[in-house]
Scaffold this motif. Structure first.
Motif, PDB file in Angstrom:
ATOM      1  N   HIS A   1      -3.860   2.934  11.451  1.00  0.00           N
ATOM      2  CA  HIS A   1      -5.298   2.739  11.193  1.00  0.00           C
ATOM      3  C   HIS A   1      -5.519   2.212   9.780  1.00  0.00           C
ATOM      4  O   HIS A   1      -6.358   1.313   9.568  1.00  0.00           O
ATOM      5  N   LYS A   2      -4.759   2.747   8.832  1.00  0.00           N
ATOM      6  CA  LYS A   2      -4.891   2.310   7.440  1.00  0.00           C
ATOM      7  C   LYS A   2      -4.522   0.836   7.297  1.00  0.00           C
ATOM      8  O   LYS A   2      -5.184   0.082   6.567  1.00  0.00           O
ATOM      9  N   GLU A   3      -3.472   0.406   8.007  1.00  0.00           N
ATOM     10  CA  GLU A   3      -3.069  -1.005   7.965  1.00  0.00           C
ATOM     11  C   GLU A   3      -4.185  -1.907   8.481  1.00  0.00           C
ATOM     12  O   GLU A   3      -4.455  -2.969   7.907  1.00  0.00           O
ATOM     13  N   LYS A   4      -4.826  -1.493   9.566  1.00  0.00           N
ATOM     14  CA  LYS A   4      -5.913  -2.306  10.121  1.00  0.00           C
ATOM     15  C   LYS A   4      -7.063  -2.426   9.124  1.00  0.00           C
ATOM     16  O   LYS A   4      -7.627  -3.516   8.926  1.00  0.00           O
ATOM     17  N   VAL A   5      -7.420  -1.317   8.479  1.00  0.00           N
ATOM     18  CA  VAL A   5      -8.516  -1.337   7.498  1.00  0.00           C
ATOM     19  C   VAL A   5      -8.164  -2.239   6.326  1.00  0.00           C
ATOM     20  O   VAL A   5      -8.994  -3.052   5.875  1.00  0.00           O
ATOM     21  N   LEU A   6      -6.918  -2.120   5.835  1.00  0.00           N
ATOM     22  CA  LEU A   6      -6.502  -2.950   4.705  1.00  0.00           C
ATOM     23  C   LEU A   6      -6.490  -4.422   5.076  1.00  0.00           C
ATOM     24  O   LEU A   6      -6.857  -5.282   4.258  1.00  0.00           O
ATOM     25  N   MET A   7      -6.088  -4.723   6.321  1.00  0.00           N
ATOM     26  CA  MET A   7      -6.056  -6.118   6.745  1.00  0.00           C
ATOM     27  C   MET A   7      -7.470  -6.692   6.811  1.00  0.00           C
ATOM     28  O   MET A   7      -7.705  -7.851   6.404  1.00  0.00           O
ATOM     29  N   VAL A   8      -8.404  -5.882   7.283  1.00  0.00           N
ATOM     30  CA  VAL A   8      -9.802  -6.322   7.316  1.00  0.00           C
ATOM     31  C   VAL A   8     -10.305  -6.574   5.899  1.00  0.00           C
ATOM     32  O   VAL A   8     -11.004  -7.570   5.635  1.00  0.00           O
ATOM     33  N   GLU A   9      -9.944  -5.693   4.973  1.00  0.00           N
ATOM     34  CA  GLU A   9     -10.356  -5.871   3.577  1.00  0.00           C
ATOM     35  C   GLU A   9      -9.800  -7.164   2.999  1.00  0.00           C
ATOM     36  O   GLU A   9     -10.503  -7.897   2.284  1.00  0.00           O
ATOM     37  N   VAL A  10      -8.546  -7.455   3.289  1.00  0.00           N
ATOM     38  CA  VAL A  10      -7.934  -8.691   2.774  1.00  0.00           C
ATOM     39  C   VAL A  10      -8.700  -9.908   3.263  1.00  0.00           C
ATOM     40  O   VAL A  10      -9.016 -10.822   2.486  1.00  0.00           O
TER      41      VAL A  10
ATOM     42  N   LYS B   1      24.939   5.335   2.495  1.00  0.00           N
ATOM     43  CA  LYS B   1      24.629   4.722   1.198  1.00  0.00           C
ATOM     44  C   LYS B   1      24.157   3.287   1.416  1.00  0.00           C
ATOM     45  O   LYS B   1      24.856   2.312   1.129  1.00  0.00           O
ATOM     46  N   VAL B   2      22.950   3.194   1.964  1.00  0.00           N
ATOM     47  CA  VAL B   2      22.347   1.907   2.309  1.00  0.00           C
ATOM     48  C   VAL B   2      20.937   1.889   1.759  1.00  0.00           C
ATOM     49  O   VAL B   2      20.202   2.874   1.880  1.00  0.00           O
ATOM     50  N   ALA B   3      20.556   0.765   1.143  1.00  0.00           N
ATOM     51  CA  ALA B   3      19.231   0.683   0.522  1.00  0.00           C
ATOM     52  C   ALA B   3      18.128   0.846   1.553  1.00  0.00           C
ATOM     53  O   ALA B   3      17.100   1.475   1.289  1.00  0.00           O
ATOM     54  N   GLU B   4      18.328   0.275   2.754  1.00  0.00           N
ATOM     55  CA  GLU B   4      17.290   0.319   3.781  1.00  0.00           C
ATOM     56  C   GLU B   4      17.035   1.733   4.303  1.00  0.00           C
ATOM     57  O   GLU B   4      16.018   2.001   4.928  1.00  0.00           O
ATOM     58  N   HIS B   5      17.992   2.651   4.076  1.00  0.00           N
ATOM     59  CA  HIS B   5      17.862   3.990   4.638  1.00  0.00           C
ATOM     60  C   HIS B   5      17.122   4.941   3.705  1.00  0.00           C
ATOM     61  O   HIS B   5      16.774   6.049   4.110  1.00  0.00           O
ATOM     62  N   LYS B   6      16.876   4.541   2.470  1.00  0.00           N
ATOM     63  CA  LYS B   6      16.211   5.426   1.524  1.00  0.00           C
ATOM     64  C   LYS B   6      14.741   5.585   1.899  1.00  0.00           C
ATOM     65  O   LYS B   6      14.099   4.644   2.368  1.00  0.00           O
ATOM     66  N   PRO B   7      14.183   6.796   1.699  1.00  0.00           N
ATOM     67  CA  PRO B   7      12.760   7.005   2.036  1.00  0.00           C
ATOM     68  C   PRO B   7      11.861   6.136   1.174  1.00  0.00           C
ATOM     69  O   PRO B   7      12.061   6.000  -0.035  1.00  0.00           O
ATOM     70  N   GLN B   8      10.891   5.497   1.813  1.00  0.00           N
ATOM     71  CA  GLN B   8      10.003   4.569   1.119  1.00  0.00           C
ATOM     72  C   GLN B   8       8.647   5.227   0.863  1.00  0.00           C
ATOM     73  O   GLN B   8       8.125   5.951   1.708  1.00  0.00           O
ATOM     74  N   THR B   9       8.108   4.958  -0.328  1.00  0.00           N
ATOM     75  CA  THR B   9       6.770   5.465  -0.682  1.00  0.00           C
ATOM     76  C   THR B   9       5.713   4.378  -0.558  1.00  0.00           C
ATOM     77  O   THR B   9       4.523   4.684  -0.470  1.00  0.00           O
TER      78      THR B   9
ATOM     79  N   PRO C   1       3.040  10.379  16.479  1.00  0.00           N
ATOM     80  CA  PRO C   1       2.867  11.322  15.374  1.00  0.00           C
ATOM     81  C   PRO C   1       1.567  11.057  14.619  1.00  0.00           C
ATOM     82  O   PRO C   1       1.133   9.906  14.487  1.00  0.00           O
ATOM     83  N   LYS C   2       0.960  12.119  14.134  1.00  0.00           N
ATOM     84  CA  LYS C   2      -0.345  12.009  13.484  1.00  0.00           C
ATOM     85  C   LYS C   2      -0.285  11.108  12.262  1.00  0.00           C
ATOM     86  O   LYS C   2      -1.161  10.261  12.039  1.00  0.00           O
ATOM     87  N   ASP C   3       0.776  11.255  11.446  1.00  0.00           N
ATOM     88  CA  ASP C   3       0.866  10.438  10.231  1.00  0.00           C
ATOM     89  C   ASP C   3       1.038   8.960  10.560  1.00  0.00           C
ATOM     90  O   ASP C   3       0.508   8.088   9.862  1.00  0.00           O
ATOM     91  N   ILE C   4       1.736   8.661  11.678  1.00  0.00           N
ATOM     92  CA  ILE C   4       1.927   7.264  12.056  1.00  0.00           C
ATOM     93  C   ILE C   4       0.610   6.657  12.532  1.00  0.00           C
ATOM     94  O   ILE C   4       0.269   5.511  12.186  1.00  0.00           O
ATOM     95  N   SER C   5      -0.157   7.401  13.315  1.00  0.00           N
ATOM     96  CA  SER C   5      -1.457   6.873  13.765  1.00  0.00           C
ATOM     97  C   SER C   5      -2.388   6.641  12.576  1.00  0.00           C
ATOM     98  O   SER C   5      -3.148   5.659  12.553  1.00  0.00           O
ATOM     99  N   GLN C   6      -2.307   7.504  11.571  1.00  0.00           N
ATOM    100  CA  GLN C   6      -3.114   7.309  10.364  1.00  0.00           C
ATOM    101  C   GLN C   6      -2.680   6.053   9.610  1.00  0.00           C
ATOM    102  O   GLN C   6      -3.517   5.277   9.125  1.00  0.00           O
TER     103      GLN C   6
ATOM    104  N   TYR D   1       0.841  -1.192   0.000  1.00  0.00           N
ATOM    105  CA  TYR D   1       0.000   0.000   0.000  1.00  0.00           C
ATOM    106  C   TYR D   1       0.877   1.243   0.000  1.00  0.00           C
ATOM    107  O   TYR D   1       2.056   1.213   0.359  1.00  0.00           O
ATOM    108  N   GLN D   2       0.291   2.342  -0.412  1.00  0.00           N
ATOM    109  CA  GLN D   2       0.987   3.614  -0.549  1.00  0.00           C
ATOM    110  C   GLN D   2       1.054   4.315   0.800  1.00  0.00           C
ATOM    111  O   GLN D   2       0.048   4.436   1.508  1.00  0.00           O
ATOM    112  N   ILE D   3       2.247   4.768   1.171  1.00  0.00           N
ATOM    113  CA  ILE D   3       2.412   5.536   2.399  1.00  0.00           C
ATOM    114  C   ILE D   3       1.979   6.967   2.132  1.00  0.00           C
ATOM    115  O   ILE D   3       2.316   7.565   1.107  1.00  0.00           O
ATOM    116  N   ASN D   4       1.224   7.525   3.078  1.00  0.00           N
ATOM    117  CA  ASN D   4       0.727   8.894   2.912  1.00  0.00           C
ATOM    118  C   ASN D   4       1.891   9.869   2.779  1.00  0.00           C
ATOM    119  O   ASN D   4       2.811   9.882   3.600  1.00  0.00           O
ATOM    120  N   GLN D   5       1.843  10.674   1.744  1.00  0.00           N
ATOM    121  CA  GLN D   5       2.882  11.655   1.486  1.00  0.00           C
ATOM    122  C   GLN D   5       2.367  13.058   1.806  1.00  0.00           C
ATOM    123  O   GLN D   5       1.170  13.327   1.732  1.00  0.00           O
TER     124      GLN D   5
END
Length: 952
Positions: free
Chosen positions: A892-901, A206-214, A884-889, A180-184
């Motif tokens: 919540h989004k993960e829970k909704v998506l899991m219910v949908e699955v 210079k590490v792949a894991e450190h790059k910002p994820q979308t 943080p507000k974005d993390i709580s969102q 799923y898309q992370i809120n930007q």
């Protein structure tokens, strides 16, 4: 049958021959020549298994290593004798096995050449334990043909089915196929973030894991029934090496070696010397040419190098390699170091303000003005003479650098800084929990420790012997009461020892000052105070460093005799005791200078004496704050430089060198074997074992105390802490990557008890700084003089106002100076720092009303400062949300998506069931329309028709 009787206490092998027992053939003496020929034909057999990272087949990865000591001579004879016995005679010994070492009595005359029965007992415990591991599904391979003679290694591999089973038991969250898309951010925030990313790009690792994820994969606790939810296209990499070693370690803790009631897991086996070590392997080498890329090498280049000190830490890669607990430590250390930057900048500004205003400070100018001709009373009896206040000019000017109005502002700032730091860390911790899929993680009760099991076993055996009962026992407070009493007495004794040492240093300062004052040279007399202060602080530093190590060992011993049940309980109790003792050890000398020195001196003619001969110490004319600053700076810098850095670098290298010398002396290696490349598990065995994070946290917590508790007296403390931590991060990283065995990854969602300790220090810092400003510095007396006693609204006359007068004729007999004319004139009145009535007053030398006015102002300041700063800290705590507000969102989004699955999955199942019912119905109609000629097989046809949905 005598041989069988000899091993009757040991478990029989009923499980057949496993791969771990094949090595016994070589010990017996068979096929050594053939194996040598086969080995000589292969080019490099170690290269196929990547030098110990895989089993000999080159396919199964080594997830864990068990190490043990063995003696070949005894082992060969014993195994040869066992090999000659038939299976029935061995199986007949499987009944009623007593405790190891009990129930087996041998006649000395019956024993053949010397056999180490203790080693044989360990060997058979290992055989039983390894057999139980095989039953648990693990695959083992033994290697005793190593470069380190007398050391055997058991390589452990967890196959796919075992990994799946244990991952389900441990409720490990694994990434699913669903992404799923992370809120930007949008608009202005997006532009600001892009600008910040471009600016900070050079300092990003210079590490792949450190790059910002979308995008992010949806995670869900692993379940074998729902394997279709997970991306299992590459089963070899689905569980990384950290997860695999964690799973194997859980099996090792759970699996027991049982003889009668004597149950031993891996912790007990390690404690009893059955195995000498157990550890997961590093991913490979971190230095050298033509190395395959691995996480350890990447960490060494982008994290554990002093050349990248200016870069951010690759925290996600640290977590991937070492686990969440160690990842959280380095994340916390990184946040703490970042937060020290603004504190250091403000501290430098405060210090520079003091430097800029030192020439405008009226009290220090009055002290340095020789025209005032203020004659001070002697600093000691008989040997000390009168002295001019202007001789303390340098001390007074230096005191202003740290005792000025800006330090009050800095104390308030640091209190708010501590509250902001704690809130910032909580928010960072929540971000990491979301990123590392720990949002729903709850720690389960750990397995009992080996010492606890042994104590419970001992108690149950005593009770069974007395009452013939076999109920499961546990340790109560009555069992632990002697340990609790020992802990209480031990801690009181250690705290008393610390106070006694500080008192001894006080005696040293007083006696040394008196001895140096006898010096006839004026230069010697003028430098008495500096010499005594410097040498006493160095003595304090040496004592603190020595006692720190002693108290660490004592705290561990006191915790061990308590016998805590789990490792978590053990760690928390150890942390509490070690912190209490080390806190008292580090801060007692500083507390003495800040709050006790100069408070119980008395007055000329009526001084307070120790042992009827030594006068109590006085503060310098500029106050004790300068001496407190010297004490704090030397102890803080010396502790960081010597204990934290030199010890951390030097001691591991020295231990490693000693182990190397022991191995070299113990075994004479031929040139060919010496040139052979070591296996990965041999190299890791020579590394230092991981001793836990308690020393690392303790070091930083004590430093946090130096930064916050007495920051009013030393504004440069945050700067020195920042410089130390920049080195400390890379030093710890290098130690973890290159000097230590790879620790077992431990899941954790916070830093545990350390957070509560940090909050406690932050609250205590507010109170201590209030008292330092109020009672140690001259801030309050200056305010009182400025607004109550100053004639022209300036500080002119403040020094004279703080000094009281004394008539030299009132000296007690034998205490007057031996040379009263040392200044060149006869002294009638000398001055001393205190608020007392003059000798011409009716109540001469009594405490004056000015003293009570200043004391009331001091207490009022403490109350106002403490409550105001506490309120502001709590306001900061309240206004900044923990999540943080974005993390709580996103959560919540993960829970909704899991219910949908799951809703989609349920709908698919319902649709499939309806399809099966329709097919079943149509099949039944077809069966009912069969002709009469098939009547004899009608029932069979019906049964076959109706069995169709079940088979599907």
């Amino acid at each position: 049958m005598r041989v069988n009787k000899k091993y009757s206490c040991l478990p029989a092998e009923e499980k057949g021959i496993h791969i771990i027992n094949i090595r016994a053939i070589e010990d017996i003496g068979y096929d050594q020549h053939e194996s040598t020929i086969l080995n000589s034909l292969s080019k490099d057999p170690d290269a196929d298994c990547k030098y110990g990272l895989y089993f000999r087949d080159g396919k199964r990865k080594v997830d864990y290593i068990l190490v043990y000591h063995y003696k070949k001579s005894s082992a060969g004879k014993t195994l040869a004798r066992r090999a000659q016995q038939n299976d029935s005679s061995v199986r007949s010994t499987k009944q009623d096995q007593p405790l190891p070492g009990k129930g087996v009595q041998l006649e000395m005359g019956e024993s053949e050449p010397h056999v180490d029965y203790h080693e044989d007992d360990k060997r058979f415990r290992r055989e039983e334990y390894e057999g139980n591991l095989v039953e648990a599904g693990l695959e083992l391979e033994r290697d005793e043909d190593t470069k380190i003679h007398g050391i055997g290694f058991v390589k452990i591999h967890a196959p796919w089915n075992v990994l799946c089973r244990e991952a389900e038991f441990l409720k490990l969250k694994m990434p699913t196929k669903k992404m799923y898309q992370i809120n930007q951010t949008h608009g202005l925030l997006k532009k600001i973030n892009s600008v910040i990313q471009k600016i900070t790009e050079p300092i990003q690792p210079k590490v792949a894991e450190h790059k910002p994820q979308t995008v992010k994969r949806l995670s869900y606790p692993f379940s074998r029934e729902k394997q279709h939810l997970f991306d299992l296209s590459d089963k070899d990499s689905f569980f990384d090496s950290k997860t695999r070693s964690t799973i194997v370690y859980e099996i090792l803790k759970r699996t027991t070696c049982t003889k009668a009631k004597y149950s031993m897991g891996i912790t007990s086996l390690l404690a009893n010397g059955v195995y000498s070590a157990a550890y997961p392997l590093h991913d490979g080498d971190y230095e050298g040419e033509n190395l395959e890329p691995n996480d350890r090498k990447l960490l060494c280049e982008e994290w554990a190098s002093y050349g990248v000190f200016y870069k951010y830490q690759p925290i996600d890669l640290v977590r991937k390699y070492f686990g969440e607990k160690i990842g959280l430590y380095f994340a916390w250390l990184g946040v703490y170091t970042q937060m020290l930057i603004p504190a250091s900048v403000v501290g430098i500004i405060v210090f520079l303000y003091g430097c800029a205003t030192v020439d405008e400070n009226i009290p220090s100018m009055e002290m340095c003005d020789q025209r005032n001709n203020i004659t001070m009373c002697p600093l000691c009896d008989r040997t000390c003479s009168y002295w001019k206040m202007s001789s303390a000019c340098a001390t007074a000017r230096a005191s202003h650098l740290f005792d000025n109005p800006a330090t009050v502002f800095f104390s308030v700032f640091m209190a708010l800084w501590a509250a902001t730091f704690m809130e910032h860390w909580k928010r960072k911790q929540m971000r990491l929990n979301y990123r590392w899929d720990l949002t729903g993680f709850e720690e389960e009760e750990d397995h009992p420790r080996a010492e606890y099991e042994a104590k419970v076993l001992e108690k149950s055996l005593r009770k069974e012997h007395k009452h013939k009962e076999s109920d499961k026992e546990k340790l109560t407070w009555k069992d632990r009461f002697p340990a609790y009493l020992t802990n209480f007495v031990g801690i009181i004794f250690m705290v008393g020892l610390t106070f006694a040492i500080v008192f001894g240093v006080i005696i040293y300062r007083i006696s040394t000052a008196a001895a140096l004052a006898i010096s006839s040279t004026p230069s010697g007399r003028s430098s008495v105070r500096v010499t005594v202060t410097a040498t006493a602080v160095i003595i304090n530093l040496v004592v603190i460093i020595i006692l720190d190590e002693v108290y660490g060992c004592i705290a561990r011993w006191l915790t061990q005799i308590e016998v805590p049940k789990t490792d978590k309980n053990f760690e928390e109790r150890l942390i509490f005791k070690a912190f209490l003792l080390k806190f008292v050890n580090a801060y007692t000398p500083i507390f003495y200078v800040a709050f006790f020195k100069g408070r119980f001196v008395g007055r000329p003619g009526d001084y307070v004496y120790i042992f009827h001969s030594f006068r109590m110490e006085e503060c310098a004319p500029g106050g004790c704050l300068m001496e407190l600053c010297i004490q704090l700076s030397i102890i803080m810098l010396g502790k960081q430089l010597i204990q934290n850095n030199l010890f951390e670098i030097g001691i591991p290298k020295m231990k490693k060198f000693i182990r190397y010398l022991k191995l070299k002396r113990r075994h004479s290696l031929d040139h060919e074997e010496h040139m052979k490349k070591k296996q990965r598990y041999e190299v890791d065995y020579n590394l230092e074992p991981f001793a836990g994070l308690t020393p690392e946290y303790m070091e930083m917590i004590i430093q946090f105390g130096f930064v916050t508790l007495f920051v009013a007296s030393f504004p440069l403390a945050p700067l020195f802490a920042l410089l130390n931590n920049i080195i400390e991060i890379r030093l710890d990283a290098k130690k973890f990557v290159t000097e230590l065995r790879r620790p077992v990854a431990v899941r954790a969602k916070d830093i545990g008890i350390w957070y509560n300790i940090l909050r406690g220090i932050g609250k205590l810092a507010v109170i201590i700084n209030a008292f330092v400003i109020s009672f140690t510095s001259d801030f309050i007396p200056r305010l009182v003089y400025l607004y109550m006693y100053s004639e022209n609204g300036t500080m002119h006359g403040f020094v004279n106002h703080t000094l009281s007068s004394f008539n030299v004729s009132d000296f007690q007999a034998g205490t007057a100076p031996n040379d009263p004319l040392d200044l060149g004139y006869e002294v009638q009145i000398c001055r001393y720092k205190d608020y007392r009535e003059p000798p011409w007053s009716e109540n001469k030398y009594d405490i004056s009303k000015d003293f009570w006015a200043v004391l009331a102002a001091r207490l009022a300041f403490v109350i106002v400062f403490q409550n105001l700063v506490m309120f502001m800290s709590d306001f900061v705590d309240w206004i900044i949300p923990d999540i943080p507000k974005d993390i709580s969102q996103q959560i919540h989004k993960e829970k909704v998506l899991m219910v949908e699955v799951f809703m989609r999955e349920e709908q698919g199942k319902l649709h499939m069931l309806e399809t099966w019912k329709d097919k079943d119905k149509r099949k039944g109609e077809n069966c009912n329309n069969h002709s009469p000629r098939l009547s004899r097989s009608h029932s069979g046809s019906l049964s076959s028709c109706h069995s169709y949905p079940l088979e599907v």
